[in-house]
Scaffold this motif. Structure first.
Motif, PDB file in Angstrom:
ATOM      1  N   ASP A 173      20.797  -8.800   2.313  1.00 34.27           N
ATOM      2  CA  ASP A 173      20.435  -9.759   3.362  1.00 34.27           C
ATOM      3  C   ASP A 173      20.942 -11.151   3.007  1.00 34.27           C
ATOM      4  N   GLU A 174      20.730 -11.540   1.762  1.00 37.53           N
ATOM      5  CA  GLU A 174      21.135 -12.879   1.317  1.00 37.53           C
ATOM      6  C   GLU A 174      22.645 -13.035   1.391  1.00 37.53           C
ATOM      7  N   GLU A 175      23.349 -11.985   1.019  1.00 36.29           N
ATOM      8  CA  GLU A 175      24.818 -12.027   1.072  1.00 36.29           C
ATOM      9  C   GLU A 175      25.308 -12.178   2.507  1.00 36.29           C
ATOM     10  N   ILE A 176      24.732 -11.401   3.425  1.00 29.05           N
ATOM     11  CA  ILE A 176      25.147 -11.442   4.837  1.00 29.05           C
ATOM     12  C   ILE A 176      24.864 -12.817   5.440  1.00 29.05           C
ATOM     13  N   ILE A 177      23.658 -13.347   5.215  1.00 25.72           N
ATOM     14  CA  ILE A 177      23.281 -14.639   5.792  1.00 25.72           C
ATOM     15  C   ILE A 177      24.093 -15.762   5.157  1.00 25.72           C
ATOM     16  N   ILE A 191      14.760 -17.025  20.302  1.00 27.19           N
ATOM     17  CA  ILE A 191      16.175 -17.296  20.080  1.00 27.19           C
ATOM     18  C   ILE A 191      16.311 -18.104  18.787  1.00 27.19           C
ATOM     19  N   ILE A 192      17.216 -17.697  17.920  1.00 26.70           N
ATOM     20  CA  ILE A 192      17.457 -18.430  16.674  1.00 26.70           C
ATOM     21  C   ILE A 192      18.283 -19.677  16.972  1.00 26.70           C
ATOM     22  N   ASP A 193      17.798 -20.825  16.497  1.00 29.57           N
ATOM     23  CA  ASP A 193      18.499 -22.101  16.689  1.00 29.57           C
ATOM     24  C   ASP A 193      19.343 -22.446  15.471  1.00 29.57           C
ATOM     25  N   ASP A 194      18.789 -22.245  14.270  1.00 32.77           N
ATOM     26  CA  ASP A 194      19.543 -22.506  13.044  1.00 32.77           C
ATOM     27  C   ASP A 194      19.123 -21.505  11.977  1.00 32.77           C
ATOM     28  N   ILE A 195      19.972 -21.385  10.956  1.00 37.19           N
ATOM     29  CA  ILE A 195      19.719 -20.366   9.941  1.00 37.19           C
ATOM     30  C   ILE A 195      20.273 -20.802   8.594  1.00 37.19           C
ATOM     31  N   SER A 196      19.599 -20.373   7.534  1.00 33.87           N
ATOM     32  CA  SER A 196      20.087 -20.539   6.171  1.00 33.87           C
ATOM     33  C   SER A 196      19.545 -19.377   5.361  1.00 33.87           C
ATOM     34  N   VAL A 197      19.936 -19.294   4.103  1.00 34.02           N
ATOM     35  CA  VAL A 197      19.402 -18.251   3.234  1.00 34.02           C
ATOM     36  C   VAL A 197      17.901 -18.441   3.030  1.00 34.02           C
ATOM     37  N   GLY A 198      17.418 -19.660   3.262  1.00 36.06           N
ATOM     38  CA  GLY A 198      15.997 -19.946   3.057  1.00 36.06           C
ATOM     39  C   GLY A 198      15.111 -19.628   4.247  1.00 36.06           C
ATOM     40  N   GLY A 199      15.684 -19.598   5.464  1.00 35.58           N
ATOM     41  CA  GLY A 199      14.838 -19.350   6.629  1.00 35.58           C
ATOM     42  C   GLY A 199      15.567 -19.620   7.925  1.00 35.58           C
ATOM     43  N   ILE A 200      14.802 -19.598   9.031  1.00 39.81           N
ATOM     44  CA  ILE A 200      15.388 -19.809  10.353  1.00 39.81           C
ATOM     45  C   ILE A 200      14.501 -20.732  11.185  1.00 39.81           C
ATOM     46  N   GLY A 201      15.149 -21.379  12.153  1.00 35.60           N
ATOM     47  CA  GLY A 201      14.432 -22.122  13.179  1.00 35.60           C
ATOM     48  C   GLY A 201      14.547 -21.348  14.481  1.00 35.60           C
ATOM     49  N   VAL A 202      13.422 -21.116  15.143  1.00 38.08           N
ATOM     50  CA  VAL A 202      13.398 -20.245  16.322  1.00 38.08           C
ATOM     51  C   VAL A 202      12.770 -20.976  17.503  1.00 38.08           C
ATOM     52  N   PHE A 203      13.310 -20.764  18.694  1.00 35.81           N
ATOM     53  CA  PHE A 203      12.707 -21.259  19.931  1.00 35.81           C
ATOM     54  C   PHE A 203      12.013 -20.107  20.643  1.00 35.81           C
ATOM     55  N   LEU A 204      10.747 -20.356  21.065  1.00 36.41           N
ATOM     56  CA  LEU A 204       9.966 -19.364  21.788  1.00 36.41           C
ATOM     57  C   LEU A 204       9.486 -19.962  23.103  1.00 36.41           C
ATOM     58  N   THR A 205       9.382 -19.130  24.128  1.00 41.04           N
ATOM     59  CA  THR A 205       8.775 -19.585  25.387  1.00 41.04           C
ATOM     60  C   THR A 205       7.270 -19.354  25.378  1.00 41.04           C
ATOM     61  N   ASP A 206       6.809 -18.443  24.514  1.00 40.82           N
ATOM     62  CA  ASP A 206       5.376 -18.157  24.376  1.00 40.82           C
ATOM     63  C   ASP A 206       5.103 -17.811  22.918  1.00 40.82           C
ATOM     64  N   THR A 207       4.207 -18.552  22.286  1.00 42.50           N
ATOM     65  CA  THR A 207       3.939 -18.335  20.859  1.00 42.50           C
ATOM     66  C   THR A 207       3.000 -17.153  20.603  1.00 42.50           C
ATOM     67  N   HIS A 208       2.322 -16.660  21.642  1.00 44.52           N
ATOM     68  CA  HIS A 208       1.425 -15.504  21.492  1.00 44.52           C
ATOM     69  C   HIS A 208       0.428 -15.713  20.347  1.00 44.52           C
ATOM     70  N   ASN A 209      -0.138 -16.915  20.279  1.00 44.61           N
ATOM     71  CA  ASN A 209      -1.178 -17.249  19.291  1.00 44.61           C
ATOM     72  C   ASN A 209      -0.688 -17.238  17.841  1.00 44.61           C
ATOM     73  N   LEU A 210       0.601 -17.373  17.637  1.00 48.00           N
ATOM     74  CA  LEU A 210       1.100 -17.529  16.269  1.00 48.00           C
ATOM     75  C   LEU A 210       0.614 -18.861  15.714  1.00 48.00           C
ATOM     76  N   LYS A 211       0.321 -18.891  14.410  1.00 42.51           N
ATOM     77  CA  LYS A 211      -0.192 -20.107  13.782  1.00 42.51           C
ATOM     78  C   LYS A 211       0.588 -20.410  12.509  1.00 42.51           C
ATOM     79  N   THR A 212       0.578 -21.681  12.122  1.00 39.63           N
ATOM     80  CA  THR A 212       1.186 -22.080  10.855  1.00 39.63           C
ATOM     81  C   THR A 212       0.522 -21.315   9.713  1.00 39.63           C
ATOM     82  N   GLY A 213       1.345 -20.757   8.830  1.00 34.03           N
ATOM     83  CA  GLY A 213       0.823 -19.968   7.715  1.00 34.03           C
ATOM     84  C   GLY A 213       0.847 -18.473   7.960  1.00 34.03           C
ATOM     85  N   ASP A 214       1.027 -18.065   9.231  1.00 30.62           N
ATOM     86  CA  ASP A 214       1.075 -16.627   9.544  1.00 30.62           C
ATOM     87  C   ASP A 214       2.287 -15.975   8.880  1.00 30.62           C
TER      88      ASP A 214
END
Length: 361
Positions: free
Chosen positions: A339-343, A274-297
């Motif tokens: 994309d940038e225009e829409i966001i 679920i997206i928590d916040d958004i900007s043209v630069g990126g998003i903050g997302v909440f996950l219930t399971d990271t499925h082995n995602l790592k910083t830098g992926d």
């Protein structure tokens, strides 16, 4: 001490080895001590230390553990890893003790007891090391607390001087809200502010806010201890100098009030969030399971915004547990112009919605 007495009683039956080995122990100790210690210590002092240590450990008369523990603390304080030194010396000693037992046709039990003894000695040094590190951490905490106390007093003194022009900044769904306040009084490490002129009731107990005062380049972070809107009094505490993270952002960021599903794809594995916040630069997302995602992926990001499907590449910048969920910050890597225009339009529209909510508070 009973188990040590049993070991001592056993090894005393082969005491001729320990009586003859002192010189070799000292020579090996001096060799590895010099390799390990960064300080230049006279050889006569190292030899004296080795001789005394050998007599404590291998005369088998008294319990040497307290003395060994004290020695460990002193060595760690002088940046000498005494455990590393003795580990090498004990390994050589064990090898030569085994050779002695073979030559003298002695039972293997003596070797087992010797190994148990040096393990006990090394464990004692491990405890000294842990306790030494704990003492450093305690000292560090004490230093940090003293520094924080001094910083708090300094900040409160500044607020006393700037009492007529204190700006309190809070963020409502990532939109900055500035409240012009006046100092009422201070009590210990608490500051009482008059916020009766603030039209927005956004402050919440135990939330952190920022303060800016005229001619002070640093911003101040503090915690809301109490808020009384009926009297227009805000009580702040836990002061420290800290930058305002939102001011470093290149793009307008807004938090969403409705759940916006997002799909992250890494190596054909889909992760829903679920997206928590958004900007043209990126998003903050909440996950219930990271499925082995790592910083830098690097991940593919897919979500629908106002009927428009955004499919963009992103890089995970941080992963932070948050209760039963995990928050992930993702930077966009390849936004198209569309994309940038829409966001950008969505963020602007959302900001106006938040401002309307503010006026209703």
């Amino acid at each position: 001490m009973d188990y040590l007495n049993d070991i001592f009683s056993s090894l005393l039956k082969v005491n001729s080895f320990f009586t003859d080995y002192k010189k070799t122990f000292t020579e090996n100790f001096v060799l590895y001590f010099r390799k390990t210690a960064k300080q230049k210590i006279p050889e006569i002092r190292i030899k004296s230390l080795a001789d005394n240590l050998y007599e404590e450990l291998f005369l088998f008369k008294n319990n040497p553990l307290d003395e060994l523990y004290s020695l460990g603390l002193k060595m760690y304080e002088t940046k000498v890893d005494i455990r590393a030194v003795l580990s090498k010396v004990f390994m050589i000693m064990a090898k030569e003790f085994l050779e002695y037992l073979i030559e003298e046709d002695k039972d293997i039990i003596y070797l087992k007891n010797f190994i148990s003894l040096i393990e006990t000695y090394l464990s004692t040094l491990d405890k000294a090391n842990v306790d030494y590190i704990d003492s450093l951490q305690d000292k560090l905490v004490e230093i940090v607390e003293e520094k924080k106390a001094d910083e708090t007093e300094s900040i409160i003194d500044i607020l006393k001087v700037k009492k007529e022009n204190i700006k309190v900044i809070d963020y409502f769904f990532e939109v900055p809200v500035v409240c012009k306040s006046k100092l009422i009084r201070t009590e210990g490490r608490n500051v009482f502010l008059d916020v009766s002129s603030c039209i927005n009731k956004i402050f919440e107990k135990n939330h952190y806010v920022f303060i800016k005062v005229e001619n002070l380049s640093k911003s101040i972070e503090c915690r809301v201890k109490e808020i009384d809107y009926s009297r227009g009094v805000l009580i702040l505490t836990d002061f420290e100098y800290a930058p305002i993270p939102q001011e470093k952002r290149r793009y307008i960021r807004v938090r969403l009030d409705k759940k916006l599903p997002v799909v992250l794809i890494k190596n054909s594995t889909e992760v829903k969030g679920i997206i928590d916040d958004i900007s043209v630069g990126g998003i903050g997302v909440f996950l219930t399971d990271t499925h082995n995602l790592k910083t830098g992926d690097t991940v593919d990001i897919i979500f629908v915004l106002d009927g428009y499907t955004v499919n963009v590449l992103g890089q995970i910048r941080y992963i932070s547990p948050s209760g039963r969920t995990t928050r992930i910050g993702i930077k966009f890597l390849s936004l198209s112009a569309r994309d940038e225009e829409i966001i950008g339009e969505f963020a602007t529209k959302r900001q106006f919605e938040i401002l309307r909510k503010l006026r209703q508070l």
